[in-house]
Every structure is written in structure tokens, then in C-alpha cells.
Design a protein around this motif. Structure first.
Motif, short mmCIF file in Angstrom:
data_model
loop_
_atom_site.label_atom_id
_atom_site.label_comp_id
_atom_site.label_asym_id
_atom_site.label_seq_id
_atom_site.Cartn_x
_atom_site.Cartn_y
_atom_site.Cartn_z
N THR A 87 -9.76 -4.73 4.67
CA THR A 87 -10.25 -4.01 5.84
C THR A 87 -10.76 -2.61 5.52
OG1 THR A 87 -8.02 -3.19 6.33
CG2 THR A 87 -8.69 -5.26 7.38
N HIS A 88 -10.65 -2.17 4.26
CA HIS A 88 -11.09 -0.80 3.98
C HIS A 88 -12.61 -0.69 4.02
CE1 HIS A 88 -11.52 -2.26 -0.29
NE2 HIS A 88 -12.54 -1.42 -0.27
N ASN A 89 -13.07 0.48 4.32
CA ASN A 89 -14.49 0.78 4.34
C ASN A 89 -14.96 1.07 2.92
OD1 ASN A 89 -17.06 1.84 4.64
ND2 ASN A 89 -16.51 3.26 6.29
N THR A 119 0.85 -1.18 0.00
CA THR A 119 0.00 0.00 0.00
C THR A 119 0.89 1.23 0.00
OG1 THR A 119 -1.63 -1.23 1.32
CG2 THR A 119 -1.92 1.15 1.16
N ASN A 122 -4.95 2.50 -1.05
CA ASN A 122 -6.08 1.96 -0.31
C ASN A 122 -7.07 3.10 -0.08
OD1 ASN A 122 -7.67 1.44 2.20
ND2 ASN A 122 -6.50 -0.46 2.25
N ASP A 125 -8.95 3.92 2.22
CA ASP A 125 -8.94 4.50 3.56
C ASP A 125 -7.81 5.49 3.77
OD1 ASP A 125 -11.13 3.00 4.23
OD2 ASP A 125 -10.04 1.54 5.44
N THR A 126 -6.82 5.51 2.86
CA THR A 126 -5.61 6.31 3.09
C THR A 126 -5.55 7.57 2.23
OG1 THR A 126 -4.35 5.07 1.41
CG2 THR A 126 -4.32 4.22 3.68
N THR A 170 -15.33 8.57 -1.67
CA THR A 170 -14.66 9.72 -1.05
C THR A 170 -13.25 9.89 -1.60
OG1 THR A 170 -15.93 9.39 0.98
CG2 THR A 170 -13.93 10.72 1.15
N ALA A 171 -12.51 8.78 -1.67
CA ALA A 171 -11.14 8.83 -2.21
C ALA A 171 -11.15 9.18 -3.69
CB ALA A 171 -10.45 7.49 -1.98
N GLU A 218 -17.39 2.53 1.81
CA GLU A 218 -17.93 3.88 1.66
C GLU A 218 -16.83 4.90 1.40
OE1 GLU A 218 -20.28 4.78 5.07
OE2 GLU A 218 -21.74 3.17 4.69
N ASN A 219 -15.58 4.53 1.68
CA ASN A 219 -14.47 5.45 1.43
C ASN A 219 -14.00 5.45 -0.02
OD1 ASN A 219 -14.37 6.42 4.03
ND2 ASN A 219 -12.79 4.98 4.71
N THR A 245 -6.96 11.33 1.30
CA THR A 245 -7.74 12.51 1.69
C THR A 245 -7.59 13.58 0.62
OG1 THR A 245 -5.87 13.56 2.84
CG2 THR A 245 -7.24 12.01 4.12
#
Length: 422
Positions: free
Chosen positions: A173-175, A102, A135, A137-138, A181-182, A177-178, A140
Motif C-alpha cells: 500500500t505504500h506510495n 513494519t 516502510n 510511507d513511515t 523521499t524516505a 513516490e515516497n 520522515t
């Protein structure tokens, strides 16, 4: 743990190239040169994964995330020095791909620092494609913008599935829903986007897979990769299958899901350009991956990374601590290498060209040293069986000197390869 490295001849401590490569390099100046940057860190090791990746618990202080960027930059400096001393014409990088692992577990500032040093050492060709995997989740808005400001042009998100139960089976393990967003953060930063999906997870229904495809399509990325799950020996998932905790791969299920993939993506405006890859246009194809499929050159930096240069393939030591130790001692991290013989070149040319939309140039293939010429009779049989296009276009059909797989042929690409080999 990751699978073992292949056997090969040892790489000299200084990493120097053999005479055959030095002789061939000047004739490769028209070939693209790519850079693969391996980031071996993951927060959790997925049960299906056979890549050379490690969690923080796997590593000691000699291979920390904090020290890794400088270690990797040391290999880039070694690579630039070796290429310069080879006497070959200088080539700027046409593609850079940060993969893993990752990559975005490292701070965006570290990825930017590595990329900046690569630019200083090699230069970037006009319009160079610069990708990092991520990933969901990482990512923003701030990190995506920093990557774009550093020169990244493309973000490849590991979505895998939109269905929580499927992600759980994969140990992802990532969400989910993200993912949007990503994706939105990448778009806002001006980056091209790609989504990676996996089909055929044990327990995944056809409806589950269709839901994942429809979710990905709704985001309108530039590129979608759809890979069939392969259960590799030595992985946690392989052990679960052996114990009967999970069902084994069902090839008919894979085929049905691939047909759904092609139908839905085609209807949404995506064209296949490689068996597992679809893009909105020719401009948004993964140029880095095309380099692999078209016999170009690339340097793979990082532990376990593989490289190819002028008919030579080599690979680095696998463990990040051993990799760091060699570079800190001023020696090459290369573990083994091999010069491809005629048989290997013929097989790779046929297998890889056959997987892409433009297909196989028969005349070019027949001229390869060691190739058994493809006969009209074999082509006629494959056309009659609906495995290759008869008259797709003047530039890409069996009758005009090219072999291009049909949709059914894509399902049986390995079998078509064997038939053409004779």
C-alpha cells in the motif's frame, strides 16, 4: 495467517541452556553476537507475506503497540541474564536488526528506547551495524534523524517495485513516490541505506522489473537486495493462484530477471556478495545477514523470533498476546528448541557458504563431522558445466580449495548443493 512453528523440544520456563550449549559457549567468544528484534505489526497484511505479522484488528488489548516496547525489553533483560549466568565470556553486540512486520509503525522514540536498553544490557562492539527495516510511507526527516541520534546506522526500505500495478498485486500500500523521499531523509540523517526489491510477481513484465532496478539504482543506495517471489502455502496470493486469478511462478521468468539484475547492478558498481544481495563495497554489506550465513550467534527477540547459540536453535511462541503473557509472568517466551546434529550442520554449512561470494572452503568442509568429502571428480564436472569458477583467484577457486558459484551457478545453487552432498 503465518505458518506454524516447527516441532522441537520444549524450552524450560526459566529459559536455561542445556549442558552441551554451556560447554560450547566458551569456545564461541570469537564469533560475532547479533540481536534480531521482531516488530510484528503491519498496517495491512500483504497477500504474499508468510511472516509472523499482525494488523491492529488481529490483536486484542493484551498485545498493543503501546505496551509492546516494554514487553520486548523484558525479553532483552532475560537474554542478558541468561548469557551472564552461562559463564561464557561476555560478547558485545556486533549487529542489531529491527525487522518485521513494519518496525517504523512504532514511534521512532520507541525504537530508540529499545535500542538504548539493548546497549545498556549488552554493549555494542566498535563499529556495530544497527539496522531497521522501514516502510517508505513511515519515514520522515524528523524520524530518520531521531533514529540516527539513537545509534541506528542503517535504514532498509521495503521498496519491492517501482511499478504501481506490481505493488497492487503484492498488496503493498505504500506510495512509490515516497521511496526517494524516505531515502533522502535517511541520507540527510547520515544513515546508510538499503533497498529491498522483489522480482517475479505474477503479471510483472521484464520491462517492469528493469524499471524497478533502474529506479533503485538512480537513488544510489549503499546496498540492494533482490529477492525472487516465493508463493507460500496459506497466503492470500497462494489462494489466488489456486483459483486461477493469478498465474503461478515461472522459473524461466525468474532466471531471466536475475540475469538482468546482475547485469544492471554490476554495471552500476554493485557487486554480489550473496546470491540475492548486492553492495557498493565490502564495507556496506549487511553484516547482520552475514552472521546468519557464517554460523555466528544471534538472539531473536519478539513473538515467533528464532535464535541460534552454539549449535542450538530455538524459537519463541508465535502470537504477541501469548508472548506478552509469558514475559509478564516472568517466564521464557521460548516455545521449542533443537540441538543441531552433524547432518544438519553439514547441510547448513554447505548450503549457506555456497551462496556467498567467498564460497565454500573445501578443506574446512571436509573436516566437518559427518561430511562426505568433496571429490575432485565432482568439482571437475561442475567446472565443465560452468556452474563453479575454475580460476577466479588464488583464494577463491575450485582448483585452490574453494567452490565459488558462477553466474549460471547462482541460478542453480540448490542443484549445486545437492551435487556436492553426493
Amino acid at each position: 495467517m503465518p505458518s506454524t512453528l516447527p516441532l522441537g523440544d520444549p524450552v524450560p520456563a526459566d529459559g536455561s541452556f542445556p549442558p552441551a550449549v554451556l560447554q560450547a559457549l566458551p569456545q564461541r567468544s570469537d564469533k560475532p553476537l547479533g540481536l534480531y528484534v521482531h516488530i510484528p505489526f503491519c498496517s495491512v497484511r500483504c497477500g504474499y507475506c508468510d511472516f509472523n505479522t499482525y494488523t491492529a484488528e488481529d490483536l486484542g488489548p493484551g498485545a498493543s503497540r503501546q505496551s509492546y516496547p516494554e514487553t520486548l525489553i523484558s525479553e532483552l533483560e532475560l537474554a542478558a541474564a541468561l548469557l551472564e549466568s552461562s559463564g561464557a565470556p561476555q560478547r558485545q553486540l556486533s549487529t542489531v536488526f529491527f525487522g518485521g512486520g513494519t518496525p517504523t509503525l512504532l514511534p521512532a522514540e520507541d525504537l530508540a528506547r529499545i535500542l538504548t536498553r539493548a546497549r545498556e544490557l549488552f554493549g555494542f562492539a566498535p563499529g556495530a551495524e544497527i539496522t531497521t527495516e522501514a516502510n517508505p510511507d513511515t519515514v520522515t526527516e524528523a524520524s530518520a534523524q531521531l533514529l540516527a541520534d539513537a545509534g541506528f546506522t542503517r535504514l532498509s526500505l521495503g521498496m519491492q517495485s517501482a511499478v504501481p500495478e506490481v505493488l497492487k498485486t503484492l498488496d503493498r500500500t505504500h506510495n512509490p513516490e515516497n521511496v526517494p523521499t524516505a531515502h533522502d531523509a535517511a541520507r540527510a540523517a547520515g544513515l546508510e541505506t538499503s533497498l529491498d526489491l522483489i522480482y517475479g510477481t505474477p503479471g510483472e513484465s521484464l520491462q517492469d522489473w528493469q524499471r524497478s532496478l533502474e529506479t533503485a539504482i538512480a537513488l544510489a543506495p549503499d546496498h540492494i537486495s533482490a529477492y525472487s517471489l516465493i508463493i507460500e502455502e496459506g497466503t492470500a496470493m497462494a489462494a489466488q493462484v489456486k483459483r486461477g486469478q493469478l498465474p503461478d511462478i515461472d522459473q524461466d521468468d525468474h532466471a531471466e530477471k536475475y540475469l538482468v539484475t546482475d547485469r544492471l547492478l554490476s554495471a552500476a558498481g554493485y557487486q554480489w556478495y550473496e546470491v540475492s544481495n548486492f553492495s557498493r563495497s565490502e564495507a556496506t554489506r549487511s553484516q547482520h545477514n552475514l552472521n546468519y550465513w557464517l554460523d555466528s550467534d544471534w538472539w531473536g527477540a519478539g513473538p515467533g523470533a528464532h535464535s541460534h547459540l552454539a549449535g542450538m536453535r530455538w524459537w519463541n511462541v508465535k502470537h504477541p498476546a501469548a508472548y506478552a503473557q509469558r514475559l509478564h509472568q516472568g517466564t521464557s517466551p521460548g516455545h521449542g528448541r533443537e540441538l543441531l546434529d552433524d547432518e544438519a550442520r553439514v547441510l547448513e554449512y554447505l548450503m549457506l557458504r555456497l551462496r556467498i561470494r567467498e564460497g565454500l572452503d573445501i578443506a574446512e568442509y571436509n573436516q566437518l563431522p559427518g561430511a562426505e568429502p568433496i571429490t575432485p571428480a565432482v568439482l571437475a564436472e561442475l567446472v565443465a558445466e560452468g556452474l563453479i569458477e575454475a580460476e577466479q583467484s588464488q583464494s577463491s577457486s575450485a582448483s585452490q580449495g574453494r567452490v565459488v558459484l558462477t553466474l549460471q551457478g547462482r541460478l542453480l545453487a540448490d542443484a549445486v548443493t545437492r551435487r556436492l552432498l553426493g
